[in-house]
Scaffold this motif. Sequence first.
Motif, PDB file in Angstrom:
ATOM      1  N   SER A   1      29.948  40.009  30.645  1.00 22.00           N
ATOM      2  CA  SER A   1      31.370  39.788  30.908  1.00 22.00           C
ATOM      3  C   SER A   1      31.594  39.574  32.399  1.00 22.00           C
ATOM      4  CB  SER A   1      32.190  40.979  30.419  1.00 22.00           C
ATOM      5  OG  SER A   1      31.739  42.144  31.084  1.00 22.00           O
ATOM      6  N   TRP A   2      32.743  38.999  32.728  1.00 22.09           N
ATOM      7  CA  TRP A   2      33.076  38.709  34.120  1.00 22.09           C
ATOM      8  C   TRP A   2      33.736  39.908  34.769  1.00 22.09           C
ATOM      9  CZ3 TRP A   2      30.669  34.711  35.892  1.00 22.09           C
ATOM     10  CH2 TRP A   2      30.405  33.604  35.069  1.00 22.09           C
ATOM     11  N   GLN A   3      33.329  40.194  35.993  1.00 18.93           N
ATOM     12  CA  GLN A   3      33.923  41.289  36.757  1.00 18.93           C
ATOM     13  C   GLN A   3      34.064  40.838  38.192  1.00 18.93           C
ATOM     14  OE1 GLN A   3      31.276  44.599  36.388  1.00 18.93           O
ATOM     15  NE2 GLN A   3      31.548  44.700  34.157  1.00 18.93           N
ATOM     16  N   ILE A   4      35.069  41.374  38.856  1.00 25.58           N
ATOM     17  CA  ILE A   4      35.186  41.067  40.280  1.00 25.58           C
ATOM     18  C   ILE A   4      34.967  42.360  41.043  1.00 25.58           C
ATOM     19  CG2 ILE A   4      36.680  40.216  42.117  1.00 25.58           C
ATOM     20  CD1 ILE A   4      38.023  38.433  40.032  1.00 25.58           C
ATOM     21  N   GLU A   5      33.770  42.486  41.598  1.00 26.68           N
ATOM     22  CA  GLU A   5      33.445  43.654  42.391  1.00 26.68           C
ATOM     23  C   GLU A   5      32.310  43.235  43.305  1.00 26.68           C
ATOM     24  OE1 GLU A   5      33.125  47.346  40.072  1.00 26.68           O
ATOM     25  OE2 GLU A   5      31.985  48.147  41.772  1.00 26.68           O
ATOM     26  N   GLU A   6      32.633  43.017  44.553  1.00 28.76           N
ATOM     27  CA  GLU A   6      31.636  42.448  45.466  1.00 28.76           C
ATOM     28  C   GLU A   6      30.470  43.397  45.668  1.00 28.76           C
ATOM     29  OE1 GLU A   6      33.116  40.716  49.084  1.00 28.76           O
ATOM     30  OE2 GLU A   6      31.103  40.029  49.627  1.00 28.76           O
ATOM     31  N   PRO A   7      29.255  42.892  45.447  1.00 31.47           N
ATOM     32  CA  PRO A   7      28.070  43.741  45.615  1.00 31.47           C
ATOM     33  C   PRO A   7      27.719  43.879  47.099  1.00 31.47           C
ATOM     34  CG  PRO A   7      27.394  41.528  45.069  1.00 31.47           C
ATOM     35  CD  PRO A   7      28.900  41.520  45.054  1.00 31.47           C
ATOM     36  N   VAL A   8      26.817  44.803  47.377  1.00 34.23           N
ATOM     37  CA  VAL A   8      26.348  44.956  48.750  1.00 34.23           C
ATOM     38  C   VAL A   8      25.200  43.984  48.980  1.00 34.23           C
ATOM     39  CG1 VAL A   8      25.667  46.629  50.517  1.00 34.23           C
ATOM     40  CG2 VAL A   8      26.914  47.395  48.483  1.00 34.23           C
ATOM     41  N   ILE A   9      25.585  42.743  49.250  1.00 31.78           N
ATOM     42  CA  ILE A   9      24.605  41.691  49.532  1.00 31.78           C
ATOM     43  C   ILE A   9      25.094  41.027  50.810  1.00 31.78           C
ATOM     44  CG2 ILE A   9      23.731  39.425  48.803  1.00 31.78           C
ATOM     45  CD1 ILE A   9      23.991  40.394  45.878  1.00 31.78           C
ATOM     46  N   ALA A  10      24.216  40.947  51.798  1.00 30.99           N
ATOM     47  CA  ALA A  10      24.636  40.354  53.080  1.00 30.99           C
ATOM     48  C   ALA A  10      24.907  38.862  52.912  1.00 30.99           C
ATOM     49  CB  ALA A  10      23.557  40.576  54.128  1.00 30.99           C
ATOM     50  N   VAL A  11      26.120  38.437  53.291  1.00 30.17           N
ATOM     51  CA  VAL A  11      26.471  37.020  53.241  1.00 30.17           C
ATOM     52  C   VAL A  11      26.359  36.493  54.666  1.00 30.17           C
ATOM     53  CG1 VAL A  11      28.224  35.330  52.589  1.00 30.17           C
ATOM     54  CG2 VAL A  11      28.042  37.469  51.324  1.00 30.17           C
ATOM     55  N   THR A  12      25.299  35.741  54.889  1.00 30.64           N
ATOM     56  CA  THR A  12      24.995  35.343  56.268  1.00 30.64           C
ATOM     57  C   THR A  12      25.799  34.126  56.718  1.00 30.64           C
ATOM     58  OG1 THR A  12      23.063  34.388  55.206  1.00 30.64           O
ATOM     59  CG2 THR A  12      22.702  36.342  56.556  1.00 30.64           C
ATOM     60  N   ASP A  13      26.104  33.223  55.770  1.00 31.27           N
ATOM     61  CA  ASP A  13      26.828  32.009  56.153  1.00 31.27           C
ATOM     62  C   ASP A  13      28.329  32.280  56.212  1.00 31.27           C
ATOM     63  OD1 ASP A  13      28.182  29.386  55.910  1.00 31.27           O
ATOM     64  OD2 ASP A  13      26.119  28.661  55.750  1.00 31.27           O
ATOM     65  N   PRO A  14      28.977  31.933  57.338  1.00 30.45           N
ATOM     66  CA  PRO A  14      30.409  32.198  57.457  1.00 30.45           C
ATOM     67  C   PRO A  14      31.262  31.398  56.473  1.00 30.45           C
ATOM     68  CG  PRO A  14      29.617  30.872  59.305  1.00 30.45           C
ATOM     69  CD  PRO A  14      28.410  31.328  58.553  1.00 30.45           C
ATOM     70  N   ARG A  15      30.698  30.339  55.903  1.00 30.93           N
ATOM     71  CA  ARG A  15      31.493  29.555  54.949  1.00 30.93           C
ATOM     72  C   ARG A  15      31.251  29.970  53.501  1.00 30.93           C
ATOM     73  NH1 ARG A  15      29.736  25.246  57.917  1.00 30.93           N
ATOM     74  NH2 ARG A  15      28.630  24.464  56.130  1.00 30.93           N
ATOM     75  N   ALA A  16      30.447  31.019  53.310  1.00 31.32           N
ATOM     76  CA  ALA A  16      30.185  31.485  51.950  1.00 31.32           C
ATOM     77  C   ALA A  16      31.083  32.674  51.637  1.00 31.32           C
ATOM     78  CB  ALA A  16      28.726  31.886  51.809  1.00 31.32           C
ATOM     79  N   GLU A  17      31.586  32.734  50.415  1.00 32.59           N
ATOM     80  CA  GLU A  17      32.413  33.875  50.022  1.00 32.59           C
ATOM     81  C   GLU A  17      32.107  34.281  48.589  1.00 32.59           C
ATOM     82  OE1 GLU A  17      36.701  32.184  49.097  1.00 32.59           O
ATOM     83  OE2 GLU A  17      35.816  31.073  50.769  1.00 32.59           O
ATOM     84  N   TYR A  18      32.206  35.577  48.336  1.00 30.90           N
ATOM     85  CA  TYR A  18      31.976  36.112  46.993  1.00 30.90           C
ATOM     86  C   TYR A  18      33.144  35.731  46.086  1.00 30.90           C
ATOM     87  CZ  TYR A  18      31.980  39.471  43.182  1.00 30.90           C
ATOM     88  OH  TYR A  18      32.037  40.037  41.939  1.00 30.90           O
ATOM     89  N   VAL A  19      32.843  35.396  44.838  1.00 29.21           N
ATOM     90  CA  VAL A  19      33.917  35.070  43.898  1.00 29.21           C
ATOM     91  C   VAL A  19      33.930  36.008  42.688  1.00 29.21           C
ATOM     92  CG1 VAL A  19      34.962  33.278  42.438  1.00 29.21           C
ATOM     93  CG2 VAL A  19      33.904  32.640  44.612  1.00 29.21           C
ATOM     94  N   VAL A  20      32.822  36.075  41.944  1.00 34.39           N
ATOM     95  CA  VAL A  20      32.858  36.779  40.661  1.00 34.39           C
ATOM     96  C   VAL A  20      31.436  37.117  40.216  1.00 34.39           C
ATOM     97  CG1 VAL A  20      32.734  34.673  39.243  1.00 34.39           C
ATOM     98  CG2 VAL A  20      33.994  36.642  38.358  1.00 34.39           C
ATOM     99  N   THR A  21      31.327  38.077  39.314  1.00 35.44           N
ATOM    100  CA  THR A  21      30.024  38.522  38.808  1.00 35.44           C
ATOM    101  C   THR A  21      29.979  38.460  37.291  1.00 35.44           C
ATOM    102  OG1 THR A  21      29.755  40.064  40.661  1.00 35.44           O
ATOM    103  CG2 THR A  21      28.442  40.510  38.663  1.00 35.44           C
ATOM    104  N   TRP A  22      28.879  37.929  36.768  1.00 32.70           N
ATOM    105  CA  TRP A  22      28.611  38.027  35.327  1.00 32.70           C
ATOM    106  C   TRP A  22      27.707  39.240  35.157  1.00 32.70           C
ATOM    107  CZ3 TRP A  22      30.160  36.175  30.710  1.00 32.70           C
ATOM    108  CH2 TRP A  22      29.321  36.336  29.612  1.00 32.70           C
ATOM    109  N   GLN A  23      28.233  40.282  34.527  1.00 33.26           N
ATOM    110  CA  GLN A  23      27.484  41.505  34.323  1.00 33.26           C
ATOM    111  C   GLN A  23      26.881  41.492  32.932  1.00 33.26           C
ATOM    112  OE1 GLN A  23      27.056  44.274  36.617  1.00 33.26           O
ATOM    113  NE2 GLN A  23      25.487  44.640  35.019  1.00 33.26           N
ATOM    114  N   GLN A  24      25.556  41.521  32.844  1.00 34.09           N
ATOM    115  CA  GLN A  24      24.912  41.534  31.538  1.00 34.09           C
ATOM    116  C   GLN A  24      25.270  42.813  30.808  1.00 34.09           C
ATOM    117  OE1 GLN A  24      20.899  39.707  33.376  1.00 34.09           O
ATOM    118  NE2 GLN A  24      20.578  40.848  31.481  1.00 34.09           N
ATOM    119  N   ALA A  25      25.469  42.677  29.502  1.00 33.72           N
ATOM    120  CA  ALA A  25      25.823  43.858  28.708  1.00 33.72           C
ATOM    121  C   ALA A  25      24.580  44.699  28.465  1.00 33.72           C
ATOM    122  CB  ALA A  25      26.429  43.422  27.391  1.00 33.72           C
TER     123      ALA A  25
END
Length: 288
Positions: A264-288
């Motif tokens: 299912s889809w969830q919005i909860e930003e993980p602790v993953i370093a986003v190095t590119d300034p033009r990249a942004e977190y959107v959504v997560t598919w969490q396996q059941a």
Amino acid sequence: VPFTSSVIELIEQRYSCRTYLDLPLQASQRQRLAGYLTTIKAGPLGTPGRFKLVAASEQDHHALRGLGTYGIIRGATGYLIGTVSDAAHDMEDFGYMMEQIILFATELGLGTCWLGGTFTRSSFAANMDLQSDESMPCVVSVGHIASHRSLVDRFIRRDATVRKRWAWPALFFDRHFGRPLSREAAADHAVPLEMVRLAPSASNKQPWRVVHLDGAWHFYLQRNTWYGERNMKLLLLADLQRIDLGIAMSHFELTARELGLAGSWQIEEPVIAVTDPRAEYVVTWQQA
Ligand SMILES: Cc1cc2nc3c(=O)[nH]c(=O)nc-3n(C[C@H](O)[C@H](O)[C@H](O)COP(=O)(O)O)c2cc1C
């Protein structure tokens, strides 16, 4: 899932068709498409949407050129139009819902093409009775695929390797950006990812990036400079790259479900370093 064909095949078949036969849709195609539209009411992130199939008029072809769409559409016999209510994830939801409709049209044997422009003051908007808290980010042309060449085209395009798409290492990552995800490591989710790769995107920029971490598939938007949020606002254009993300979500989810992979889809930003300034977190598919 409304499809009787394999969604994987539909995704492989779909391409941006820009030349159509000068023939109206068959009554049965029109009815099935219109019927399907009424079943689409909201996107996976909760934004309500409404959709309609309208016949193309001469004025529409003319008008489209003035509305900031690129590429000339010849002979389209209809347009799929739709609106979403203003919301945090309205563009992703619009992309998701409209792409499902496109895959349904593909199953009916029809050609389609996404058209991004400024539709708020267009005849399309009047047709939907667009409200002040709604937007109409894109329209989609729909009709009978024209000519021999297109048939050949379609055949060739089924071979995914000839598509102009970035290779896996540029798109999919293992635990963190910079570490490419192999198909082996993606395991049973390699096919849903491959279907993301085949997704249409504005100017074919393919702004989707996915990071796999502990049973979760984190989707990021890697913006192109021209498609920055600020430019989009200046040009009164919809945020097309967020629509691209929604399209990718639909390909991923429909394919996963077809393969029996729950989640299912969830919005909860993980602790993953986003190095590119033009990249942004959107959504997560969490396996059941
Ligand atoms: C949000 C969005 C907007 C698009 N706008 C246009 C457009 O205005 N004119 C056009 O000819 N194609 C448009 N396209 C189609 C893309 O150019 C096309 O999807 C991409 O080049 C990949 O090719 P394919 O769809 O044949 O796989 C758009 C696609 C998306 C997803």
